[in-house]
Every structure is written in structure tokens, then in C-alpha cells.
Design a protein around this motif. Structure first.
Motif, PDB file in Angstrom:
ATOM      1  N   ALA A 150       0.833  -1.203   0.000  1.00 53.11           N
ATOM      2  CA  ALA A 150       0.000   0.000   0.000  1.00 53.11           C
ATOM      3  C   ALA A 150       0.869   1.255   0.000  1.00 53.11           C
ATOM      4  O   ALA A 150       0.598   2.214  -0.743  1.00 53.11           O
ATOM      5  CB  ALA A 150      -0.921  -0.015   1.217  1.00 53.11           C
ATOM      6  N   ALA A 151       1.918   1.258   0.821  1.00 50.20           N
ATOM      7  CA  ALA A 151       2.808   2.417   0.865  1.00 50.20           C
ATOM      8  C   ALA A 151       3.498   2.629  -0.483  1.00 50.20           C
ATOM      9  O   ALA A 151       3.639   3.769  -0.956  1.00 50.20           O
ATOM     10  CB  ALA A 151       3.850   2.223   1.966  1.00 50.20           C
ATOM     11  N   THR A 152       3.900   1.547  -1.123  1.00 47.78           N
ATOM     12  CA  THR A 152       4.573   1.643  -2.427  1.00 47.78           C
ATOM     13  C   THR A 152       3.645   2.237  -3.476  1.00 47.78           C
ATOM     14  O   THR A 152       4.043   3.123  -4.253  1.00 47.78           O
ATOM     15  CB  THR A 152       5.038   0.247  -2.874  1.00 47.78           C
ATOM     16  OG1 THR A 152       5.951  -0.282  -1.907  1.00 47.78           O
ATOM     17  CG2 THR A 152       5.721   0.318  -4.229  1.00 47.78           C
ATOM     18  N   ALA A 153       2.400   1.758  -3.522  1.00 48.13           N
ATOM     19  CA  ALA A 153       1.439   2.275  -4.498  1.00 48.13           C
ATOM     20  C   ALA A 153       1.132   3.745  -4.252  1.00 48.13           C
ATOM     21  O   ALA A 153       1.072   4.554  -5.199  1.00 48.13           O
ATOM     22  CB  ALA A 153       0.158   1.445  -4.448  1.00 48.13           C
ATOM     23  N   LEU A 154       0.955   4.121  -2.992  1.00 43.24           N
ATOM     24  CA  LEU A 154       0.653   5.520  -2.673  1.00 43.24           C
ATOM     25  C   LEU A 154       1.823   6.434  -3.008  1.00 43.24           C
ATOM     26  O   LEU A 154       1.628   7.542  -3.526  1.00 43.24           O
ATOM     27  CB  LEU A 154       0.287   5.633  -1.191  1.00 43.24           C
ATOM     28  CG  LEU A 154      -1.060   5.015  -0.795  1.00 43.24           C
ATOM     29  CD1 LEU A 154      -1.175   4.885   0.717  1.00 43.24           C
ATOM     30  CD2 LEU A 154      -2.216   5.861  -1.342  1.00 43.24           C
ATOM     31  N   ARG A 155       3.032   5.992  -2.726  1.00 46.52           N
ATOM     32  CA  ARG A 155       4.203   6.805  -3.063  1.00 46.52           C
ATOM     33  C   ARG A 155       4.337   6.985  -4.569  1.00 46.52           C
ATOM     34  O   ARG A 155       4.750   8.043  -5.051  1.00 46.52           O
ATOM     35  CB  ARG A 155       5.460   6.150  -2.490  1.00 46.52           C
ATOM     36  CG  ARG A 155       5.593   6.285  -0.984  1.00 46.52           C
ATOM     37  CD  ARG A 155       6.707   5.413  -0.446  1.00 46.52           C
ATOM     38  NE  ARG A 155       6.918   5.593   0.989  1.00 46.52           N
ATOM     39  CZ  ARG A 155       7.659   4.791   1.741  1.00 46.52           C
ATOM     40  NH1 ARG A 155       8.240   3.724   1.198  1.00 46.52           N
ATOM     41  NH2 ARG A 155       7.792   5.022   3.033  1.00 46.52           N
ATOM     42  N   ALA A 156       3.979   5.939  -5.340  1.00 49.54           N
ATOM     43  CA  ALA A 156       4.034   6.049  -6.802  1.00 49.54           C
ATOM     44  C   ALA A 156       3.046   7.088  -7.316  1.00 49.54           C
ATOM     45  O   ALA A 156       3.217   7.635  -8.407  1.00 49.54           O
ATOM     46  CB  ALA A 156       3.741   4.686  -7.436  1.00 49.54           C
ATOM     47  N   LEU A 157       2.012   7.374  -6.519  1.00 55.13           N
ATOM     48  CA  LEU A 157       1.020   8.390  -6.882  1.00 55.13           C
ATOM     49  C   LEU A 157       1.368   9.752  -6.293  1.00 55.13           C
ATOM     50  O   LEU A 157       0.566  10.692  -6.383  1.00 55.13           O
ATOM     51  CB  LEU A 157      -0.362   7.944  -6.387  1.00 55.13           C
ATOM     52  CG  LEU A 157      -0.928   6.705  -7.086  1.00 55.13           C
ATOM     53  CD1 LEU A 157      -2.147   6.178  -6.342  1.00 55.13           C
ATOM     54  CD2 LEU A 157      -1.276   7.036  -8.528  1.00 55.13           C
ATOM     55  N   GLY A 158       2.533   9.857  -5.648  1.00 55.21           N
ATOM     56  CA  GLY A 158       2.968  11.131  -5.095  1.00 55.21           C
ATOM     57  C   GLY A 158       2.471  11.409  -3.698  1.00 55.21           C
ATOM     58  O   GLY A 158       2.604  12.533  -3.203  1.00 55.21           O
ATOM     59  N   THR A 159       1.902  10.426  -3.019  1.00 56.63           N
ATOM     60  CA  THR A 159       1.380  10.608  -1.663  1.00 56.63           C
ATOM     61  C   THR A 159       2.486  10.387  -0.644  1.00 56.63           C
ATOM     62  O   THR A 159       3.247   9.417  -0.734  1.00 56.63           O
ATOM     63  CB  THR A 159       0.235   9.615  -1.388  1.00 56.63           C
ATOM     64  OG1 THR A 159      -0.781   9.787  -2.369  1.00 56.63           O
ATOM     65  CG2 THR A 159      -0.361   9.838  -0.009  1.00 56.63           C
ATOM     66  N   ASP A 160       2.566  11.272   0.332  1.00 49.63           N
ATOM     67  CA  ASP A 160       3.558  11.115   1.392  1.00 49.63           C
ATOM     68  C   ASP A 160       3.085  10.056   2.374  1.00 49.63           C
ATOM     69  O   ASP A 160       1.931  10.078   2.827  1.00 49.63           O
ATOM     70  CB  ASP A 160       3.768  12.445   2.115  1.00 49.63           C
ATOM     71  CG  ASP A 160       4.811  12.344   3.217  1.00 49.63           C
ATOM     72  OD1 ASP A 160       5.882  11.757   2.967  1.00 49.63           O
ATOM     73  OD2 ASP A 160       4.531  12.832   4.332  1.00 49.63           O
ATOM     74  N   VAL A 161       3.956   9.126   2.691  1.00 51.91           N
ATOM     75  CA  VAL A 161       3.626   8.063   3.650  1.00 51.91           C
ATOM     76  C   VAL A 161       4.674   8.088   4.763  1.00 51.91           C
ATOM     77  O   VAL A 161       5.768   7.534   4.610  1.00 51.91           O
ATOM     78  CB  VAL A 161       3.591   6.680   2.979  1.00 51.91           C
ATOM     79  CG1 VAL A 161       3.215   5.604   4.000  1.00 51.91           C
ATOM     80  CG2 VAL A 161       2.621   6.664   1.815  1.00 51.91           C
ATOM     81  N   PRO A 162       4.364   8.729   5.885  1.00 55.33           N
ATOM     82  CA  PRO A 162       5.333   8.776   6.991  1.00 55.33           C
ATOM     83  C   PRO A 162       5.600   7.374   7.549  1.00 55.33           C
ATOM     84  O   PRO A 162       4.716   6.517   7.571  1.00 55.33           O
ATOM     85  CB  PRO A 162       4.621   9.647   8.044  1.00 55.33           C
ATOM     86  CG  PRO A 162       3.575  10.403   7.283  1.00 55.33           C
ATOM     87  CD  PRO A 162       3.136   9.496   6.189  1.00 55.33           C
ATOM     88  N   THR A 163       6.823   7.172   8.001  1.00 56.76           N
ATOM     89  CA  THR A 163       7.191   5.875   8.575  1.00 56.76           C
ATOM     90  C   THR A 163       7.860   6.072   9.937  1.00 56.76           C
ATOM     91  O   THR A 163       8.325   7.164  10.277  1.00 56.76           O
ATOM     92  CB  THR A 163       8.165   5.107   7.669  1.00 56.76           C
ATOM     93  OG1 THR A 163       9.382   5.855   7.542  1.00 56.76           O
ATOM     94  CG2 THR A 163       7.557   4.863   6.292  1.00 56.76           C
TER      95      THR A 163
END
Length: 369
Positions: A150-163
Motif C-alpha cells: 500500500a505504501a509503495t502504491a501511494l508513493r508512486a502516486l505522489g502521496t507522502d507516507v510517513p514511517t
């Protein structure tokens, strides 16, 4: 000589002896005994467990589809779009290992069939592991793969995913036992921000084995600082914890995979999530199968059972298969007729490959072999 005694009609026969039913001779008795023993041995072999695992083709499941009337993939908290085609994650059926038995007959089947493979049990399972431990570990790896996908797909769409970096486990007897607990979130190590697992390891290994490390952590919403001694492992300082990356996802992703475990569906999960969050059909209506772990940096890792997974995908109707580059050597020469095999090293590679498949322009895609 036959298996039955002939009537005595030669010189040794009594002149008026009736020619009744023949009695079994010694050879016949020995033959029956041998057959009986073989039957007993054969029956026994079906219960004798051997220290091997046998891999055979498992089912392929469309992440964009449904299982038992329930969607495999559900995304909440973001706009989703209808799609078509199939993105299949593939599986391997395992026999052997904790709680399961492999017999000599299953090993013989693996020897004569190209799509069935046998290997030593210790290549797949640690010594003394129990069936419950293996199932729990596989379930945990499956859950982790879904979150990373899910994080990988969202990052590919330009969404920031804090970790953040969390503690996955604290092995008993280690230096961190009693000081750090599973679920703790690391804030810093010796004043260095715990930005990722690599930064944490680097901060610990900056110490000499035997020195103390100051660990700032968050537990139950409150921060505290603990001091942990290091120990020497292979010339490096360690504190005896297992780390995992924790993601703060802006959407809720649910994957209904039944009892399938392990991390090898991560790549196909990430493609399906990406497809669901973007307008149109990523596959162009084609059926694409594949396998591979997905890592935090978007790279695709190798798996086991590539031959069996290709067969399972082919039986499900897939004409295209995405393979991690690290599995190409095992795959070449075993690709089912009518299937095209492409190698990928990252999520971006896989996305480009599926987009090319959708348009029929696959001539320039990297292939195994």
C-alpha cells in the motif's frame, strides 16, 4: 514350474490316486508371502515422514476480483476507480515441514514431474520450529507485505507516507530483554533520529561491543529513555532486537487472502492497489500474473517456487508473468507453453511492464534469459 503343483501322474503316482484340487507348493507360498510383505511395506511408507518439503503448483488469485463473494482488495479513505482484467498473485502448495508429512511416494512424484520439486526441509524451516510458529510467522509476513504494498502504491502516486521504526520482537536472553518491548516505537538512538531501520543499525554499530546505548522510545503514547548494553555479534555491536518499519497510511487497505501466508504476493498487491487508485484499467483487460516481495524502497525481491507459480498462473489463464530478476535462472526452461515471462527489479519496472502488456507493445520489455 507353475505356481500350482501339477497332479501326480508320473512314475511316483499311486495307480488309483484321485486327481483332486492341487495344493500350493513351497514356491507359491513364498510368492504369496513376498507379496504380503510388499503390501505391508508399501502401506507403511505412506506414513513414514521424511525430512523434505515438496512444492507443487498452487492456485492463482486475482487481486482485482472476489473470493467467496467478497472482494480480495478493498480501499477506504480515497477515491477508487473501476477496473478490468486480472492481476494474479500466485502460490505454492507445500507438503512437509512442521505438522506435515512427506512420504516416499511424494518424493517419487517430484522426481518424475517437472512442475513438482523436492528440497531439504531445513532450507525452508528452522530447526525445532512448530507448526503454530510457522503459521504465525507467515501471517505476519503477509500482513507486512500488504502494508508495504500500500505504501509503495501511494508513493508512486505522489502521496507522502510517513514511517517509523518499531520493535518487532525482543529475543529472550538478549541485552534488550526487560528494557525494550515488542511494539515500542524508536525515536532516537544515542541522539540520532530513528528515521529508518538502517539509521538505527548504524547508530548502534557506531558503538564498540560492550558499550551502552541510549535509546529514546515511545510506549503507550509516552516517551522514555532506556539504556541498553551492546554485545558482540560477528564483530559488530548489537542490542538484540528485531526491527520493522511502521507506516502511517492515509488510507485503509484490506486484502482478503484467506489462509495464504508469506511475503511473496507484495508486488502484485502493490500493482492492484495502484490500479484501484487510478482511472482506467492498468492491464487493459489482460490477465497478468506474477510474484515477488516488495521492499520499502520499491525494489522487488526473489521468492521460492517460481516454476510452480508459473504453472498455477498458466492453469488460471494468465498469458503474462512477472518474475523477480533473482528468480530468472530458476524460471528459464520451465515457462509453460503460450506464456511470456518478463523480469522486473522494482515496482516501476512492473508497472511499465503491465502498461506495455495492456497496449500489446511488449517487444522492448526485459525478459528472463
Amino acid at each position: 514350474m507353475s505356481d500350482r503343483a501339477e497332479p501326480r501322474v508320473g512314475p511316483d503316482a499311486a495307480p488309483h490316486e484321485p486327481l483332486g484340487p492341487a495344493r500350493p507348493g513351497r514356491f507359491a507360498t513364498a510368492s504369496l508371502t513376498t507379496v504380503f510383505l510388499l503390501v505391508i511395506v508399501a502401506a507403511g511408507l505412506t506414513f513414514v515422514g521424511l525430512p523434505y518439503v515438496v512444492l507443487s503448483p498452487g492456485p492463482a488469485t486475482n487481486v482485482l476480483g472476489s473470493v467467496d463473494g467478497k472482494p480480495v482488495l478493498t480501499v477506504e479513505g480515497a477515491q477508487t476507480y473501476p477496473t478490468e482484467g486480472a492481476l494474479d498473485f500466485t502460490t505454492v502448495s507445500f507438503d512437509g515441514g512442521p505438522g506435515r508429512t512427506v512420504t516416499v511416494y511424494e518424493l517419487l512424484e517430484a522426481w518424475v514431474r517437472d512442475d513438482v520439486e523436492a528440497a531439504s526441509e531445513d532450507l525452508y524451516f528452522p530447526p525445532e520450529a512448530t507448526e503454530d510458529q510457522i503459521e504465525a510467522e507467515n501471517a505476519e509476513m503477509m500482513n507486512d507485505s500488504q502494508v508495504v504494498a500500500a505504501a509503495t502504491a501511494l508513493r508512486a502516486l505522489g502521496t507522502d507516507v510517513p514511517t517509523s521504526v518499531a520493535i518487532a520482537d525482543v529475543p529472550a536472553g538478549g541485552p534488550a530483554e526487560g528494557r525494550i518491548e515488542p511494539g515500542d516505537v524508536l525515536v532516537s538512538v544515542d541522539g540520532e533520529k530513528a528515521s529508518d531501520t538502517g539509521a538505527v543499525r548504524a547508530a548502534v554499530q557506531a558503538r564498540s561491543p560492550g558499550e551502552d546505548v541510549s535509546v529514546r522510545l515511545r510506549r503507550d503514547g509516552e516517551e522514555q529513555t532506556v539504556t541498553v548494553p551492546t554485545v558482540d555479534t560477528g564483530g559488530r555491536a548489537v542490542i538484540g532486537v528485531l526491527l520493522r518499519t511502521q507506516y502511517d497510511l492515509p488510507v485503509q487497505v484490506t486484502l482478503n487472502t484467506g489462509r495464504v501466508g508469506g511475503p511473496s504476493a507484495g508486488l502484485m498487491f502493490s500493482l492492484a492497489i495502484y490500479d484501484s487508485l487510478t482511472p482506467g484499467s492498468l492491464t487493459g483487460g489482460e490477465r497478468v500474473a506474477g510474484t515477488g516481495t516488495i521492499l520499502d524502497d520499491g525494489s522487488v525481491g526473489p521468492i521460492s517456487g517460481i516454476r510452480q507459480k508459473m504453472v498455477g498462473a498458466h492453469e488460471a489463464g494468465a498469458r503474462y508473468f512477472l518474475s523477480p530478476e533473482g528468480d530468472c535462472a530458476d524460471a528459464v526452461g520451465h515457462v509453460p507453453d503460450g506464456m511470456e515471462l518478463f523480469k522486473v527489479t522494482s515496482f516501476d519496472d512492473a508497472r511499465v511492464a503491465v502498461e506495455a502488456i495492456a497496449t500489446g507493445e511488449v517487444a522492448g520489455l526485459p525478459r528472463c534469459g
